[in-house]
Design an enzyme around this catalytic site. Sequence first.
Site, PDB file in Angstrom:
ATOM      1  NE  ARG A  46      62.546 -22.311 -50.457  1.00 45.30           N
ATOM      2  CZ  ARG A  46      63.441 -23.194 -50.025  1.00 45.30           C
ATOM      3  NH1 ARG A  46      63.231 -23.880 -48.911  1.00 45.30           N
ATOM      4  NH2 ARG A  46      64.557 -23.397 -50.701  1.00 45.30           N
TER       5      ARG A  46
ATOM      6  CG  HIS B 229      68.067 -21.531 -46.371  1.00 42.19           C
ATOM      7  ND1 HIS B 229      67.954 -22.763 -46.987  1.00 42.19           N
ATOM      8  CD2 HIS B 229      67.302 -20.678 -47.099  1.00 42.19           C
ATOM      9  CE1 HIS B 229      67.162 -22.648 -48.049  1.00 42.19           C
ATOM     10  NE2 HIS B 229      66.755 -21.395 -48.134  1.00 42.19           N
TER      11      HIS B 229
ATOM     12  CE1 TYR C 127      66.646 -24.773 -40.277  1.00 42.55           C
ATOM     13  CE2 TYR C 127      67.900 -24.301 -42.261  1.00 42.55           C
ATOM     14  CZ  TYR C 127      66.718 -24.693 -41.655  1.00 42.55           C
ATOM     15  OH  TYR C 127      65.633 -24.995 -42.408  1.00 42.55           O
TER      16      TYR C 127
ATOM     17  CD  GLU D  41      65.137 -24.494 -45.932  1.00 42.43           C
ATOM     18  OE1 GLU D  41      65.824 -24.961 -44.985  1.00 42.43           O
ATOM     19  OE2 GLU D  41      65.011 -25.060 -47.026  1.00 42.43           O
TER      20      GLU D  41
ATOM     21  CD1 TRP E 270      62.741 -27.668 -41.945  1.00 42.99           C
ATOM     22  CD2 TRP E 270      62.569 -27.055 -44.095  1.00 42.99           C
ATOM     23  NE1 TRP E 270      62.750 -28.817 -42.691  1.00 42.99           N
ATOM     24  CE2 TRP E 270      62.646 -28.464 -44.022  1.00 42.99           C
ATOM     25  CE3 TRP E 270      62.449 -26.451 -45.346  1.00 42.99           C
ATOM     26  CZ2 TRP E 270      62.621 -29.274 -45.157  1.00 42.99           C
ATOM     27  CZ3 TRP E 270      62.421 -27.260 -46.471  1.00 42.99           C
ATOM     28  CH2 TRP E 270      62.504 -28.657 -46.367  1.00 42.99           C
TER      29      TRP E 270
END
Length: 460
Positions: free
Chosen positions: A79, A221, A223, A250, A279
Amino acid sequence: MKKRRIAILGAALVAVAASILVYAQPASAAVGLHISGRNIVEANGQNFIMRGVNHPHVWYTGQTSSFANIKALGANTVRVVLGSGKRWGPSNDVPQVIQLCKTNRMICVLEVHDTTGYGEDGAAATLDEAVNYWISQKANLVGQENYVVINIGNEPIGNNNPGQWTAATVAAIQKLRSNGFEHLIMVDAPNWGQDWQNVMRDNGQTVLNADTQHNTVLSIHMYAVYNTAAKVIDYLDRIQAAGWPLVIGEFGWQFNSNEVDHETILAQAQARGLGYLGWSWSGNTDPILDMATNFNPAQLTTWGQRIFNGTNGIKATAKEATIFSGNPPPSSASPSPSRSSASPSPSPSRSSASPSPSSGTKGCTAAYSIVGQWPGGFQADVKVTAGTAAITGWTVTWTFANGQTITQAWSATITSSGSAVTARNVSYNGTLGAGASTNFGFLGSWNGTNTAPAVSCTAS
């Protein structure tokens, strides 16, 4: 978790909607990569599961060897971070990026990063502005549907009014389709990509239905919002129950107890046949998220070793796209007449000079911007752009007028003498082609006033 830390709201996830309609997305015409049910498939009908990482290309355009290094570690997808020109870039080297992906036999997910945190970050671009960038690149993208996924805009809505995501994403998809794009489209969730208020989870069908070609994949994503196995599994369960296509576009790793549960993400992605893109390769503001120290594949970090070589990691689970089997991939289409096949040149709005490889002027310019500020502290970004000839090194200088001090820096060696500051390139970002750019940044302290200084740049 980009070029700077993103503060994650410490709020509990919103209660789950009472019911979610199960959605079976019909297969699109087999132009190239496309959706069939919940799966990404190639034109020949072969399932393709993304296994790769993110590469911050727009900030490190000279790091072209990263494509081969990422492939050598087993990835089947990369990506690539691009800029539309609103905040970073513009990335006018799309043909070269696509060819780097194809030469190294990886699927290319191209994303506009300028949209990050729109509505909360005042510098961010809208999704509509991102679509305008893709339209400007259409000549470089048409014909690449077997190799390229268009990720319209990175983390396009922040935590302020995330509900706007649905209408903005619908409009962006429809604008791309009305302009003739047939690529697989990827759309990121709001809440800085983490969807902790469940806007994408509860409105995914509206977005998928907006695509007349039924060729869109959702991207979450993960996190710090996803710091337990229960949170990861619950979110993935609900998307799967709806029958929607999803990738984990991510995610980071659990370097302390409050961070993302990457082990569960990796295991669940493998069990469910979901693609994932970690990431990131290198160059982070917070280097704990780097997989390779200073872009060096021989210096994999703990995170790099884990995602490439660990259980359910890339090396163990990635399968190369069948489009690359048998014969080497064809070359990218020639750039349109307005684009150079060499290093990108400044657009007319940024420079009135016409670069000439044979008679250019060796020099550089620098632009200083404050990208975040809080009581007593701030983050700054400096963009360095070569003149009309290639350079092999640069030095940027400025003088703080208000007593500011630098506390941490990245992608430059910075020294100070009183209020005078000197920043020099590091080993990997000194060489720039004519018109090419790189960025460095730093954290600083201030008290009272934080005026952006005038900067000057000299090249070697």
